[in-house]
Design an enzyme around this catalytic site. Structure first.
Site, short mmCIF file in Angstrom:
data_model
loop_
_atom_site.label_atom_id
_atom_site.label_comp_id
_atom_site.label_asym_id
_atom_site.label_seq_id
_atom_site.Cartn_x
_atom_site.Cartn_y
_atom_site.Cartn_z
N GLU A 137 -8.27 -5.69 -25.60
CA GLU A 137 -8.12 -4.42 -24.89
C GLU A 137 -6.64 -4.05 -24.79
OE1 GLU A 137 -8.71 -2.58 -20.38
OE2 GLU A 137 -9.46 -4.58 -20.84
N ASP A 197 -9.29 -7.21 -19.92
CA ASP A 197 -8.74 -7.48 -18.59
C ASP A 197 -9.82 -7.96 -17.64
OD1 ASP A 197 -6.37 -6.60 -19.60
OD2 ASP A 197 -6.42 -4.63 -18.62
N ASP A 237 -10.96 -7.07 -14.84
CA ASP A 237 -11.20 -6.05 -13.82
C ASP A 237 -12.42 -5.22 -14.23
OD1 ASP A 237 -10.31 -4.44 -15.88
OD2 ASP A 237 -8.43 -3.88 -14.92
N ASP A 265 -12.70 -2.13 -15.44
CA ASP A 265 -12.59 -1.50 -16.76
C ASP A 265 -12.80 -2.50 -17.88
OD1 ASP A 265 -12.24 1.08 -15.96
OD2 ASP A 265 -10.05 1.04 -16.04
#
Length: 656
Positions: free
Chosen positions: A437, A516, A518, A520
């Site tokens: 990402e 990541d 998180d 997203d």
């Protein structure tokens, strides 16, 4: 449930012995797959399978499964009860033979069971061998017979411990913690299998209880699984987040040359094919001859109807298309269940049916049923065929889109994406690619990687949600095409247009999604997994898809430094080094919200080094459940997605 079958003679002489039980505890993975969570739950499935075999034979209508407070499992049924009389060759109770000898059971005697779903007598004896303690009780002839075991060895001979007016078998076992890496049962995993078994065996009732109190001290309400209409209810359940275009399922239940066949199918307004096949209640995730027979007969029936219908024939000629077999399956959801007396399994996971005769049996059954349905339902027949014509048009457009994108996209030598940092090794069995990402993290990964075996493909933003778009739109998206080009997946063989992924030239053994830690990042994980599940399931089935696990924290206290991958790891660090005082100012916690926050060395140490990293392999243990989850998470129906997020929020890493 249909009327119970006329009871055949089921005595000790029905139990045939093939070999002993010596190797199970030494090599458990050979018998149950693995010794982690999957293998642990396999013990439940093997025990329940014995009860299901009684149901398929017509002698059992109810099964009770209980997760006890001490994490043991109890399975009870109202079948005939395992025979307890003396076995003619072993000269001991048939119950003891079944429980302590590998490959011993009534499933080998066709007078006792015509078909069975267990591992041919391996099941319950393996459960016994891999349990610290097990209690078998048989309700038969007005008496309760009992025998107990420790690690597969009987503690005493079978004895009468009471009287009863019930009949059936009750098994309770405690998995051995010295063998399994975990002994905690997951309610949802067991519930999914019990629901599936109820769908596959119309009329049977399975009751599941969990006697373990939750954190508030409350007990979960028991669940009862019962499907009066069998696969008709199953296909509706699987397709409940989609919109049907034909109303009621097309359904058949018949027997051809001694092979019972049951099939239910629906057409919806989506673009993917979702076929789930079973043999003797076993999910054949790699398909086989029954699936091949179904596909051939479905395509042949619909093509014949379209060719003989004047209006449809004109539409095909006007569109200047030639319909391919794949086109008949766009928007199709189907459940196929066959019962085979002696199934032959093959394939990567030994879940591909190889019996050649079943192909013809299924073809005949589906051909007859589809011919009758199309004749009797002209409106629905036209709706299906018009969707087939649109699918063919989209397939041709997809090929043109792929060719167009490949011409326009900036490529490196060999037709590879320009952003791909390839590895030097050309041996696909030794290489891996990271789908990373963002450009920032991609830069760190390129610097920190092993250049010989690790390739890096940075992804900019979120890729297309393939669940919501037509087939050809997927190949118009550059975000999708660069992944396909990098890993070497093609569609079709020898230049033919096909929706079947061809992974023969897959360039890497491991495809690792690295995002990541998180919300997203989790969303991107799901988008990429949806792409593989819908368009390239073979990549998952053959074990090539993984998700990297970057740490959530770096914890430091005085001279102690540790990467923590979960909140539990962080708390353990605090308890160990700070004596539980999280407010100690000498505890510094760095929260990694993005991969780009780590320098190349940190990224290598925590996430990319094969010797120290933690990879999660993406698997399809239950294709019907996976299909339902992807359609719910990535589809248009908002309410079930909202409920799912609310119910599972405690398991996600969600930052404020």
């Amino acid at each position: 449930m249909e009327n119970q079958a006329k009871e055949t003679k089921y005595t000790g002489s029905s139990i045939q012995v093939l070999e002993g039980l010596e190797a199970v505890r030494k090599r458990p993975a050979m018998y149950i797959g693995d010794i982690s969570e999957k293998g642990l739950h396999h013990l439940v499935n093997e025990t329940v399978d014995n009860s299901i075999d009684e149901a398929m034979a017509g002698y059992c209508t109810r099964i009770y499964v209980t997760i006890n407070e001490d994490n043991s499992i109890t399975v009870e049924d109202d079948g005939r009860g395992i025979p307890v009389d003396e076995h003619p060759k072993m000269h001991k109770s048939a119950l003891e033979v079944v429980m302590t000898v590998l490959h011993a059971g009534g499933k080998f005697d066709k007078g006792s069971y015509k078909v069975s779903g267990g591992l041919h007598g391996v099941g319950v004896s393996c459960v016994n061998a891999l349990s610290t303690h097990m209690i078998s009780q048989v309700y038969r002839d007005g008496k309760i017979y009992q025998q107990e075991y420790e690690k597969g060895k009987p503690l005493y001979s079978v004895k009468v411990v009471g009287e009863t007016d019930k009949r059936g078998t009750r098994q309770q076992f405690w998995p051995d913690p010295t063998i399994f890496t975990t002994t905690e049962y997951k309610y949802d995993i067991i519930a999914r299998r019990m629901r599936e078994l109820a769908f596959l065996n119309a009329g049977i009732t399975i009751e599941l209880k969990d006697l373990r109190p939750n954190e508030e001290g409350n007990l979960r309400q028991p669940e009862v699984f019962h499907a009066k209409e069998g696969l008709k209810e199953f296909v509706r359940y699987v397709d409940r987040h989609r919109t049907s275009i034909i109303g009621e399922p097309i359904y058949l239940k018949t027997e051809k040359n001694g092979t019972p066949i049951e099939i239910a199918l629906l057409y919806n307004n989506d673009y993917s094919e979702n076929i789930h096949s079973y043999v003797n209640n076993i999910n054949t995730i790699e398909g086989g001859t029954h699936l091949t027979g179904f596909r051939i007969a479905l395509s042949r029936s619909l093509k014949k109807y379209a060719d003989e219908d004047t209006d449809l024939k004109k539409k095909i000629e006007k569109a200047k298309i030639e319909i391919a077999p794949d086109d008949f399956r766009e928007g199709l959801t189907a459940i196929i269940s066959v019962k085979v007396a002696e199934p032959q399994f093959e394939g990567q996971t030994k879940t591909k049916l190889g019996n050649s005769e079943v192909n013809g049996h299924v073809q005949q059954a589906v051909g007859e049923a589809m011919g009758a349905y199309l004749e009797e339902h002209p409106k629905e027949a036209h709706t299906i065929c018009e969707k087939v014509i649109l699918a063919a048009t989209a397939r041709i457009a997809a090929r043109k889109a792929r060719e167009s994108v490949q011409r326009k996209s900036p490529m490196t030598g060999g037709g590879l994406p320009g952003k791909l940092a390839d590895c030097s090794s050309r041996d696909p069995k030794k290489t891996e690619i990271f789908l990373v990402e963002g450009d920032s993290a991609g830069g760190s990964a390129k610097q920190g990687r092993d250049r010989h075996t690790q390739a890096i493909l940075p992804l900019r933003g979120k890729i297309l949600n393939v669940e919501k778009v037509q087939w050809h739109k997927v190949f118009e998206a550059e975000s999708v095409n660069i992944i396909l080009q990098a890993i070497g997946v093609r569609f079709g063989v020898d230049g033919e247009d096909s929706k079947e992924a061809n992974i023969e030239k897959l360039r890497y053994d491991k495809i690792i999604i690295m995002t990541d830690a998180d919300v997203d990042g989790s969303h991107i994980d799901t988008l990429i997994m949806t792409l593989f599940f819908r368009f390239m399931p073979q990549v998952i089935q053959e074990g090539h898809l993984y998700i990297a696990t970057p740490p959530l924290y770096q914890c430091t206290y005085k001279n102690h430094k540790e990467y923590c991958y979960t909140e539990e790891d962080r708390q353990r660090f605090i308890d160990t080094y700070c004596e539980g005082n999280a407010d100690d100012t000498r505890l510094h916690t760095q929260r990694y919200k993005g991969l780009g926050e780590m320098n190349p060395e940190q990224l290598w140490d925590t996430t990319m080094n094969p010797d120290t990293r933690l990879l999660k392999q993406v698997t399809i243990q239950n294709a019907a459940d996976a299909d339902e989850i992807f359609s719910m998470l990535m589809g248009d129906d908002v309410e079930p997605r909202r409920l799912f997020i609310e119910e599972n929020a405690t398991y996600a890493n969600i930052d404020a």
